[in-house]
Design an enzyme around this catalytic site. Sequence first.
Site, PDB file in Angstrom:
ATOM      1  N   HIS A   1      -0.823 -10.413  -4.416  1.00 57.14           N
ATOM      2  CA  HIS A   1       0.094 -10.121  -5.515  1.00 57.14           C
ATOM      3  C   HIS A   1       0.331 -11.369  -6.334  1.00 57.14           C
ATOM      4  O   HIS A   1       0.314 -12.484  -5.818  1.00 57.14           O
ATOM      5  CB  HIS A   1       1.425  -9.552  -5.005  1.00 57.14           C
ATOM      6  CG  HIS A   1       2.094 -10.358  -3.937  1.00 57.14           C
ATOM      7  ND1 HIS A   1       1.687 -10.329  -2.627  1.00 57.14           N
ATOM      8  CD2 HIS A   1       3.137 -11.210  -3.995  1.00 57.14           C
ATOM      9  CE1 HIS A   1       2.460 -11.135  -1.911  1.00 57.14           C
ATOM     10  NE2 HIS A   1       3.335 -11.691  -2.718  1.00 57.14           N
TER      11      HIS A   1
ATOM     12  N   THR B   1       4.845 -13.579   2.285  1.00 53.35           N
ATOM     13  CA  THR B   1       5.542 -12.706   3.237  1.00 53.35           C
ATOM     14  C   THR B   1       4.973 -11.298   3.268  1.00 53.35           C
ATOM     15  O   THR B   1       5.210 -10.567   4.224  1.00 53.35           O
ATOM     16  CB  THR B   1       7.049 -12.629   2.907  1.00 53.35           C
ATOM     17  OG1 THR B   1       7.215 -12.153   1.572  1.00 53.35           O
ATOM     18  CG2 THR B   1       7.718 -13.991   3.053  1.00 53.35           C
TER      19      THR B   1
ATOM     20  N   CYS C   1       0.843  -1.204   0.000  1.00 49.78           N
ATOM     21  CA  CYS C   1       0.000   0.000   0.000  1.00 49.78           C
ATOM     22  C   CYS C   1       0.875   1.250   0.000  1.00 49.78           C
ATOM     23  O   CYS C   1       0.530   2.260  -0.638  1.00 49.78           O
ATOM     24  CB  CYS C   1      -0.959  -0.008   1.190  1.00 49.78           C
ATOM     25  SG  CYS C   1      -2.378  -1.108   0.964  1.00 49.78           S
TER      26      CYS C   1
ATOM     27  N   HIS D   1       3.162 -12.952  -8.718  1.00 55.83           N
ATOM     28  CA  HIS D   1       4.533 -12.900  -9.225  1.00 55.83           C
ATOM     29  C   HIS D   1       4.501 -13.289 -10.710  1.00 55.83           C
ATOM     30  O   HIS D   1       3.887 -14.299 -11.067  1.00 55.83           O
ATOM     31  CB  HIS D   1       5.415 -13.932  -8.515  1.00 55.83           C
ATOM     32  CG  HIS D   1       5.579 -13.740  -7.043  1.00 55.83           C
ATOM     33  ND1 HIS D   1       6.740 -13.262  -6.471  1.00 55.83           N
ATOM     34  CD2 HIS D   1       4.751 -13.997  -6.009  1.00 55.83           C
ATOM     35  CE1 HIS D   1       6.608 -13.238  -5.148  1.00 55.83           C
ATOM     36  NE2 HIS D   1       5.412 -13.679  -4.842  1.00 55.83           N
TER      37      HIS D   1
HETATM   38  P1  5GP Z   1       5.561 -13.312  -1.175  1.00 58.36           P
HETATM   39  O1  5GP Z   1       6.718 -13.907  -0.438  1.00 58.36           O
HETATM   40  O2  5GP Z   1       4.593 -12.646  -0.218  1.00 58.36           O
HETATM   41  O3  5GP Z   1       4.890 -14.235  -2.144  1.00 58.36           O
HETATM   42  O4  5GP Z   1       6.176 -12.183  -2.106  1.00 58.36           O
HETATM   43  C1  5GP Z   1       6.543 -10.923  -1.641  1.00 58.36           C
HETATM   44  C2  5GP Z   1       7.588 -10.407  -2.581  1.00 58.36           C
HETATM   45  O5  5GP Z   1       7.697  -9.012  -2.353  1.00 58.36           O
HETATM   46  C3  5GP Z   1       8.970 -11.014  -2.372  1.00 58.36           C
HETATM   47  O6  5GP Z   1       9.406 -11.636  -3.578  1.00 58.36           O
HETATM   48  C4  5GP Z   1       9.848  -9.816  -1.987  1.00 58.36           C
HETATM   49  O7  5GP Z   1      11.126  -9.858  -2.560  1.00 58.36           O
HETATM   50  C5  5GP Z   1       9.033  -8.640  -2.516  1.00 58.36           C
HETATM   51  N1  5GP Z   1       9.197  -7.413  -1.747  1.00 58.36           N
HETATM   52  C6  5GP Z   1       9.150  -7.271  -0.399  1.00 58.36           C
HETATM   53  N2  5GP Z   1       9.308  -5.983  -0.045  1.00 58.36           N
HETATM   54  C7  5GP Z   1       9.448  -5.291  -1.209  1.00 58.36           C
HETATM   55  C8  5GP Z   1       9.648  -3.895  -1.492  1.00 58.36           C
HETATM   56  O8  5GP Z   1       9.724  -3.036  -0.617  1.00 58.36           O
HETATM   57  N3  5GP Z   1       9.765  -3.568  -2.808  1.00 58.36           N
HETATM   58  C9  5GP Z   1       9.673  -4.485  -3.808  1.00 58.36           C
HETATM   59  N4  5GP Z   1       9.812  -4.042  -5.057  1.00 58.36           N
HETATM   60  N5  5GP Z   1       9.493  -5.805  -3.569  1.00 58.36           N
HETATM   61  C10 5GP Z   1       9.376  -6.197  -2.292  1.00 58.36           C
HETATM   62 ZN    ZN Z   2      -1.808  -3.331   1.185  1.00 59.38          ZN
END
Ligand code: 5GP
Ligand code: ZN
Length: 112
Positions: A98, A93, A6, A100
């Site tokens: 989102h 995390t 956000c 990917h």
């Molecule tokens: P999840 O682990 O929730 O599936 O994916 C979260 C993703 O967000 C991770 O791949 C991590 O590298 C990315 N991420 C976390 N914090 C940030 C940020 O501040 N900026 C960007 N561009 N990516 C982020």
């Molecule tokens: Zn949010």
Amino acid sequence: MSCIFCKIISGEFPSKKVYEDESVLAFHDIKPNAPVHVLVIPKMHIESVDALDESNIDVANKALLAIPKVAALLGLKNGYRVISNCGEDGGQTVPHLHFHIIGGKKLPIKLN
Ligand code: 5GP
Ligand code: ZN
């Protein structure tokens, strides 16, 4: 709102944007695990796929519809992988829905 994504949407945190429209933002992952690694998010805060319901599915659909546009912008002509980690066991995390988009090479077959 303490949600990192956000804050990226509001501009409080920077990001390398790839695509933006009124309801969707796509930006490069800060820790890419492939030559191309972009996150596509709805601008509305939805926690994960598990939080989808009739009230927010239109917003989630807009994020899904943006995926092929983003893939084209990124030049991913040979394919790519779309992942949405959900909850603790799913390895999520950041608790903001989102998708990917991962590609730029032939990806190994694996569970994540
Ligand atoms: P999840 O682990 O929730 O599936 O994916 C979260 C993703 O967000 C991770 O791949 C991590 O590298 C990315 N991420 C976390 N914090 C940030 C940020 O501040 N900026 C960007 N561009 N990516 C982020
Ligand atoms: Zn949010």
